[in-house]
Write a protein that holds these residues in place. Structure first.
Motif, PDB file in Angstrom:
ATOM      1  N   SER A 120       0.832  -1.213   0.000  1.00 56.38           N
ATOM      2  CA  SER A 120       0.000   0.000   0.000  1.00 56.38           C
ATOM      3  C   SER A 120       0.861   1.254   0.000  1.00 56.38           C
ATOM      4  CB  SER A 120      -0.905   0.004   1.234  1.00 56.38           C
ATOM      5  OG  SER A 120      -1.716  -1.139   1.271  1.00 56.38           O
ATOM      6  N   TRP A 121       1.941   1.212   0.776  1.00 59.58           N
ATOM      7  CA  TRP A 121       2.811   2.397   0.840  1.00 59.58           C
ATOM      8  C   TRP A 121       3.575   2.589  -0.467  1.00 59.58           C
ATOM      9  CZ3 TRP A 121       7.866   3.547   3.841  1.00 59.58           C
ATOM     10  CH2 TRP A 121       7.956   4.929   4.101  1.00 59.58           C
ATOM     11  N   LEU A 122       4.014   1.470  -1.063  1.00 60.73           N
ATOM     12  CA  LEU A 122       4.703   1.555  -2.358  1.00 60.73           C
ATOM     13  C   LEU A 122       3.762   2.081  -3.438  1.00 60.73           C
ATOM     14  CD1 LEU A 122       6.775  -1.781  -2.374  1.00 60.73           C
ATOM     15  CD2 LEU A 122       7.644   0.545  -2.121  1.00 60.73           C
ATOM     16  N   MET A 123       2.533   1.587  -3.424  1.00 55.36           N
ATOM     17  CA  MET A 123       1.563   2.053  -4.407  1.00 55.36           C
ATOM     18  C   MET A 123       1.258   3.537  -4.206  1.00 55.36           C
ATOM     19  SD  MET A 123      -2.191   0.500  -5.352  1.00 55.36           S
ATOM     20  CE  MET A 123      -2.840   0.775  -3.701  1.00 55.36           C
ATOM     21  N   ALA A 124       1.223   3.978  -2.947  1.00 55.60           N
ATOM     22  CA  ALA A 124       0.993   5.400  -2.666  1.00 55.60           C
ATOM     23  C   ALA A 124       2.084   6.258  -3.292  1.00 55.60           C
ATOM     24  CB  ALA A 124       0.945   5.620  -1.153  1.00 55.60           C
ATOM     25  N   ALA A 125       3.320   5.742  -3.318  1.00 52.47           N
ATOM     26  CA  ALA A 125       4.427   6.488  -3.924  1.00 52.47           C
ATOM     27  C   ALA A 125       4.183   6.694  -5.412  1.00 52.47           C
ATOM     28  CB  ALA A 125       5.735   5.734  -3.698  1.00 52.47           C
ATOM     29  N   ALA A 126       3.631   5.667  -6.081  1.00 51.19           N
ATOM     30  CA  ALA A 126       3.358   5.783  -7.510  1.00 51.19           C
ATOM     31  C   ALA A 126       2.259   6.815  -7.773  1.00 51.19           C
ATOM     32  CB  ALA A 126       2.950   4.416  -8.070  1.00 51.19           C
ATOM     33  N   PHE A 127       1.181   6.746  -6.985  1.00 52.59           N
ATOM     34  CA  PHE A 127       0.111   7.749  -7.103  1.00 52.59           C
ATOM     35  C   PHE A 127       0.684   9.150  -6.868  1.00 52.59           C
ATOM     36  CE2 PHE A 127      -2.831   4.207  -6.614  1.00 52.59           C
ATOM     37  CZ  PHE A 127      -3.977   4.619  -7.252  1.00 52.59           C
ATOM     38  N   LEU A 128       1.493   9.267  -5.825  1.00 50.77           N
ATOM     39  CA  LEU A 128       2.024  10.572  -5.421  1.00 50.77           C
ATOM     40  C   LEU A 128       2.942  11.164  -6.485  1.00 50.77           C
ATOM     41  CD1 LEU A 128       2.308  12.698  -3.173  1.00 50.77           C
ATOM     42  CD2 LEU A 128       4.177  11.318  -2.225  1.00 50.77           C
ATOM     43  N   SER A 129       3.789  10.332  -7.073  1.00 51.15           N
ATOM     44  CA  SER A 129       4.727  10.843  -8.081  1.00 51.15           C
ATOM     45  C   SER A 129       3.981  11.381  -9.299  1.00 51.15           C
ATOM     46  CB  SER A 129       5.714   9.746  -8.487  1.00 51.15           C
ATOM     47  OG  SER A 129       5.038   8.641  -9.033  1.00 51.15           O
ATOM     48  N   ILE A 130       2.871  10.733  -9.663  1.00 48.63           N
ATOM     49  CA  ILE A 130       2.057  11.250 -10.772  1.00 48.63           C
ATOM     50  C   ILE A 130       1.447  12.598 -10.374  1.00 48.63           C
ATOM     51  CG2 ILE A 130      -0.039  10.856 -12.139  1.00 48.63           C
ATOM     52  CD1 ILE A 130       0.551   7.851 -11.956  1.00 48.63           C
ATOM     53  N   GLY A 131       0.952  12.680  -9.151  1.00 47.20           N
ATOM     54  CA  GLY A 131       0.362  13.930  -8.680  1.00 47.20           C
ATOM     55  C   GLY A 131       1.370  15.065  -8.628  1.00 47.20           C
ATOM     56  N   ILE A 132       2.586  14.770  -8.211  1.00 48.07           N
ATOM     57  CA  ILE A 132       3.637  15.804  -8.158  1.00 48.07           C
ATOM     58  C   ILE A 132       3.981  16.284  -9.569  1.00 48.07           C
ATOM     59  CG2 ILE A 132       6.093  16.116  -7.678  1.00 48.07           C
ATOM     60  CD1 ILE A 132       5.715  14.489  -5.126  1.00 48.07           C
TER      61      ILE A 132
END
Length: 242
Positions: A137-149
Motif C-alpha cells: 500500500s505504501w509503495l503504491m501510494a508512492a506511484a500515485f504521489l509521483s504522478i500527482g507531483i
C-alpha cells in the motif's frame, strides 16, 4: 539539503489543517469501505482484504488532493522563485517534497492500526500477509504521489492538477480491473490484454496484498515513481528556464 526541504514541507503540512483533514478523511472512508461496503463482519474471515481491496480507489481521489499543492502552490504564490534561488538542486527540492508527502501517506496508513487490532481480536489472521499488504500500500501510494507531483509541476492551478492526476491514475487502476479486462477478451488477443494489465497498479498491488511479495512487483512501483519524478524534474527545469 533534501532533509531541509523535507522538514520544511512536513512542517507546512501540519502547520495548516491539510494533513489533519487528509488523515481524518482517509481514516473515515477506510472504516466505511471496510466495515460497510466491504462487509467485514459478514465475510466471517480474519483478514483485512476488504480494506486493501478498496485502497486503490481511495488513493485515486485522496492522493491527488495532497499532491496537487506541492508545486502548484509554490508557483501560484511566487515562492518557487525564492526556492530556486536557494543553494539546492531541483532534484533535492523534488525529493524533499516527495518524501514529506509520502511520510504523511505512511502515517495515514499506520493510523489504521485499529483495523489490525480488530481483526486480531476477532480471529487469527496471517499477520505476515497483512504486513506485506501494508508495504504494498505504501509503495503504491508512492506511484500515485509521483504522478500527482508531476501534474502539480505542470500547472499552477491546483484544481487542474488534481483533475489531471485523477484521470491518469484512473487509467493506471482501470487497466487492471477485472471488469475492464474481461470486456477486452472478445476484441483483443491474450497477449495484448496481459500487456495492458501489466501496466496497472491493481495487478501488482493485488499480488502483494495477498502476501506474494516479489521483487518484480516492488520494482514496478519504484520504476513508475522514478519515471514520473524524472518527468517532474524535466518540467520544473523547463519552466525555470522560461
Amino acid at each position: 539539503m533534501v532533509g531541509v526541504i523535507f522538514r520544511r514541507e512536513l512542517a507546512s503540512f501540519f502547520a495548516t489543517p491539510v494533513a489533519y483533514v487528509f488523515i481524518l478523511i482517509f481514516l473515515s472512508l477506510s472504516s466505511v469501505f471496510t466495515f460497510y461496503l466491504g462487509s467485514f463482519y459478514e465475510r466471517g474471515q480474519a483478514d483485512l482484504l476488504p480494506f486493501f481491496n478498496f485502497l486503490p480507489w481511495l488513493y485515486l481521489f485522496l492522493v491527488p488532493a495532497i499532491a496537487m499543492r506541492t508545486w502548484a502552490e509554490e508557483r501560484k504564490s511566487g515562492t518557487i522563485e525564492l526556492l530556486m534561488t536557494l543553494p539546492i538542486t531541483t532534484t533535492q527540492a523534488l525529493l524533499g517534497k516527495f518524501f514529506s508527502a509520502w511520510v504523511v501517506l505512511g502515517l495515514s496508513l499506520l493510523l489504521t492500526f485499529p483495523l489490525w487490532l480488530t481483526v486480531n481480536y476477532l480471529g487469527e489472521p496471517d499477520n505476515g500477509i497483512i504486513v506485506a499488504a501494508y508495504l504494498a500500500s505504501w509503495l503504491m501510494a508512492a506511484a500515485f504521489l509521483s504522478i500527482g507531483i508531476c501534474m502539480s509541476a505542470l500547472t499552477k492551478n491546483q484544481v487542474i492538477a488534481f483533475i489531471l492526476t485523477v484521470v491518469i491514475c484512473f487509467l493506471f487502476v482501470l487497466s487492471g480491473s477485472h471488469l475492464f479486462l474481461s470486456s477486452l477478451t472478445n476484441v483483443a488477443p491474450a497477449l495484448v490484454i496481459d500487456t495492458i494489465a501489466s501496466f496497472s497498479f491493481l495487478t501488482h498491488f493485488e499480488a502483494m496484498a495477498k502476501g506474494v511479495v516479489s521483487v518484480h512487483d516492488a520494482a514496478y512501483f519504484f520504476i513508475v515513481s522514478l519515471i514520473w519524478l524524472s518527468a517532474s524534474k524535466v518540467i520544473i527545469e523547463y519552466k525555470k528556464a522560461e
